[in-house]
Design a protein around this motif. Structure first.
Motif, mmCIF file in Angstrom:
data_model
loop_
_atom_site.group_PDB
_atom_site.id
_atom_site.type_symbol
_atom_site.label_atom_id
_atom_site.label_comp_id
_atom_site.label_asym_id
_atom_site.label_seq_id
_atom_site.Cartn_x
_atom_site.Cartn_y
_atom_site.Cartn_z
ATOM 1 N N ALA A 197 0.869 -1.185 0.000
ATOM 2 C CA ALA A 197 0.000 0.000 0.000
ATOM 3 C C ALA A 197 0.899 1.226 0.000
ATOM 4 C CB ALA A 197 -0.904 0.010 1.237
ATOM 5 N N PHE A 198 0.648 2.142 -0.957
ATOM 6 C CA PHE A 198 1.448 3.358 -1.008
ATOM 7 C C PHE A 198 0.617 4.519 -1.533
ATOM 8 C CE2 PHE A 198 2.232 1.185 -5.028
ATOM 9 C CZ PHE A 198 2.294 2.183 -5.993
ATOM 10 N N VAL A 199 1.067 5.729 -1.233
ATOM 11 C CA VAL A 199 0.394 6.941 -1.691
ATOM 12 C C VAL A 199 0.687 7.123 -3.172
ATOM 13 C CG1 VAL A 199 0.268 9.455 -1.434
ATOM 14 C CG2 VAL A 199 0.437 7.995 0.593
ATOM 15 N N SER A 200 -0.328 7.483 -3.920
ATOM 16 C CA SER A 200 -0.235 7.603 -5.375
ATOM 17 C C SER A 200 0.579 8.823 -5.812
ATOM 18 C CB SER A 200 -1.636 7.638 -5.974
ATOM 19 O OG SER A 200 -2.313 8.778 -5.519
ATOM 20 N N PRO A 201 0.921 8.900 -7.086
ATOM 21 C CA PRO A 201 1.767 9.989 -7.577
ATOM 22 C C PRO A 201 1.282 11.396 -7.242
ATOM 23 C CG PRO A 201 1.652 8.307 -9.243
ATOM 24 C CD PRO A 201 0.681 7.914 -8.152
ATOM 25 N N GLY A 202 -0.011 11.643 -7.263
ATOM 26 C CA GLY A 202 -0.518 12.984 -6.982
ATOM 27 C C GLY A 202 -0.565 13.342 -5.518
ATOM 28 N N GLY A 203 -0.370 12.357 -4.644
ATOM 29 C CA GLY A 203 -0.380 12.611 -3.210
ATOM 30 C C GLY A 203 -1.774 12.685 -2.609
ATOM 31 N N ARG A 204 -2.787 12.381 -3.397
ATOM 32 C CA ARG A 204 -4.165 12.426 -2.891
ATOM 33 C C ARG A 204 -4.919 11.141 -3.218
ATOM 34 N NH1 ARG A 204 -5.466 18.653 -4.501
ATOM 35 N NH2 ARG A 204 -4.057 19.538 -2.957
ATOM 36 N N GLY A 205 -4.172 10.065 -3.200
ATOM 37 C CA GLY A 205 -4.761 8.766 -3.484
ATOM 38 C C GLY A 205 -3.891 7.665 -2.911
ATOM 39 N N VAL A 206 -4.395 6.441 -3.013
ATOM 40 C CA VAL A 206 -3.712 5.268 -2.476
ATOM 41 C C VAL A 206 -3.755 4.161 -3.511
ATOM 42 C CG1 VAL A 206 -3.767 3.502 -0.658
ATOM 43 C CG2 VAL A 206 -4.352 5.871 -0.111
ATOM 44 N N LYS A 207 -2.660 3.435 -3.615
ATOM 45 C CA LYS A 207 -2.579 2.243 -4.457
ATOM 46 C C LYS A 207 -2.441 1.046 -3.529
ATOM 47 C CE LYS A 207 -1.409 4.615 -8.412
ATOM 48 N NZ LYS A 207 -2.194 4.638 -9.592
ATOM 49 N N LEU A 208 -3.279 0.042 -3.750
ATOM 50 C CA LEU A 208 -3.237 -1.203 -2.988
ATOM 51 C C LEU A 208 -2.960 -2.363 -3.932
ATOM 52 C CD1 LEU A 208 -6.532 -0.841 -0.918
ATOM 53 C CD2 LEU A 208 -4.212 -0.400 -0.103
ATOM 54 N N PHE A 209 -2.010 -3.202 -3.596
ATOM 55 C CA PHE A 209 -1.776 -4.443 -4.333
ATOM 56 C C PHE A 209 -2.377 -5.557 -3.476
ATOM 57 C CE2 PHE A 209 2.078 -3.496 -7.240
ATOM 58 C CZ PHE A 209 1.614 -2.234 -7.507
ATOM 59 N N LEU A 210 -3.375 -6.214 -4.031
ATOM 60 C CA LEU A 210 -4.094 -7.258 -3.306
ATOM 61 C C LEU A 210 -3.891 -8.609 -3.993
ATOM 62 C CD1 LEU A 210 -7.482 -5.371 -2.816
ATOM 63 C CD2 LEU A 210 -5.559 -5.483 -1.223
ATOM 64 N N SER A 211 -3.736 -9.653 -3.185
ATOM 65 C CA SER A 211 -3.614 -11.017 -3.703
ATOM 66 C C SER A 211 -4.992 -11.609 -3.917
ATOM 67 C CB SER A 211 -2.873 -11.905 -2.705
ATOM 68 O OG SER A 211 -1.561 -11.484 -2.526
ATOM 69 N N TYR A 212 -5.077 -12.480 -4.889
ATOM 70 C CA TYR A 212 -6.293 -13.259 -5.100
ATOM 71 C C TYR A 212 -5.890 -14.659 -5.539
ATOM 72 C CZ TYR A 212 -5.647 -12.513 -10.116
ATOM 73 O OH TYR A 212 -5.131 -12.492 -11.386
ATOM 74 N N ARG A 213 -6.791 -15.592 -5.356
ATOM 75 C CA ARG A 213 -6.534 -16.984 -5.708
ATOM 76 C C ARG A 213 -6.980 -17.230 -7.143
ATOM 77 N NH1 ARG A 213 -6.869 -21.726 -1.836
ATOM 78 N NH2 ARG A 213 -6.747 -19.910 -0.511
ATOM 79 N N ILE A 214 -6.083 -17.761 -7.938
ATOM 80 C CA ILE A 214 -6.416 -18.117 -9.321
ATOM 81 C C ILE A 214 -7.197 -19.426 -9.272
ATOM 82 C CG2 ILE A 214 -5.487 -18.725 -11.583
ATOM 83 C CD1 ILE A 214 -3.116 -16.834 -10.921
ATOM 84 N N MET A 215 -8.418 -19.397 -9.800
ATOM 85 C CA MET A 215 -9.317 -20.541 -9.726
ATOM 86 C C MET A 215 -9.169 -21.414 -10.977
ATOM 87 S SD MET A 215 -10.557 -19.766 -6.834
ATOM 88 C CE MET A 215 -11.884 -20.901 -6.592
ATOM 89 N N PRO A 216 -8.846 -22.685 -10.810
ATOM 90 C CA PRO A 216 -8.613 -23.540 -11.980
ATOM 91 C C PRO A 216 -9.863 -23.803 -12.822
ATOM 92 C CG PRO A 216 -8.424 -24.810 -9.942
ATOM 93 C CD PRO A 216 -8.598 -23.378 -9.551
ATOM 94 N N GLU A 217 -11.047 -23.685 -12.220
ATOM 95 C CA GLU A 217 -12.280 -23.956 -12.968
ATOM 96 C C GLU A 217 -12.787 -22.731 -13.733
ATOM 97 O OE1 GLU A 217 -13.435 -22.737 -8.824
ATOM 98 O OE2 GLU A 217 -11.997 -24.154 -9.627
#
Length: 187
Positions: A117-137
């Motif tokens: 999680a980090f503050v975005s380039p403009g300084g008025r936002g947030v970037k979140l990197f979230l994990s998810y499970r890749i579903m084989p079906e």
């Protein structure tokens, strides 16, 4: 998923050929310590009130990554290896202080449990990197889309936040910004 790998691209954003790959840990170290990224971020933020110049600078000067995986070229058909990560972008917060508070609050959320999680380039936002499970079906596109929708819904219901809907594409790039207080998932 601290070992999830993604493509790294040098600026400008029109550059679609990756420079290399990185993982979340390496990216965290880069955005919290790189002096050149710090300088570029300060120069971009210095014109944040001039929308046209701000947009020009961030797109021309800042490097970016493709959190969804490693790409041979930044387009959907260029995906080589999926990472199991997606990016959520929260924009239009009132100030840098509000963005920092939001970053910290979301980084501590046990349901989201963001990898980064980090503050975005403009300084008025947030970037979140979230994990998810890749579903084989399911196809990767279906799994990714479902994970994105779930994250957006959670942020809207739990926090009243409206994520940027532009981040629904697997190949979407994420501009980087210096943030020495960025948060990462603990091992």
């Amino acid at each position: 998923m601290l070992n999830s790998i993604m493509s790294f691209f040098n600026a400008p954003v029109s550059n679609k050929v990756p420079t290399g790959v990185c993982n979340v840990q390496g990216l965290y170290e880069y955005i919290t310590t790189n002096p050149r990224l710090r300088e570029l971020t300060e120069q971009v933020r210095s014109v944040a009130d001039d929308k046209q110049e701000y947009r020009r600078r961030k797109l021309a000067w800042l490097p970016y990554v493709t959190p969804a995986g490693v790409f041979s070229y930044c387009k959907g058909s260029g995906l080589l290896v999926p990472s199991g990560l997606l990016v959520v972008d929260i924009d239009h917060l009132a100030s840098l202080k509000e963005a920092e508070d939001c970053r910290d609050r979301l980084a501590a959320d046990p349901m989201l449990n963001p990898d980064l999680a980090f503050v975005s380039p403009g300084g008025r936002g947030v970037k979140l990197f979230l994990s998810y499970r890749i579903m084989p079906e399911e196809t990767l596109s279906q799994t990714f889309g479902n994970a994105v929708q779930a994250a957006w819904s959670y942020l809207e219901l739990q926090y009243g936040l409206q994520p940027d809907k532009a981040n629904k594409d697997l190949c979407r790039g994420c501009l980087l910004a210096y943030d020495e207080e960025a948060k990462r998932m603990k091992n």
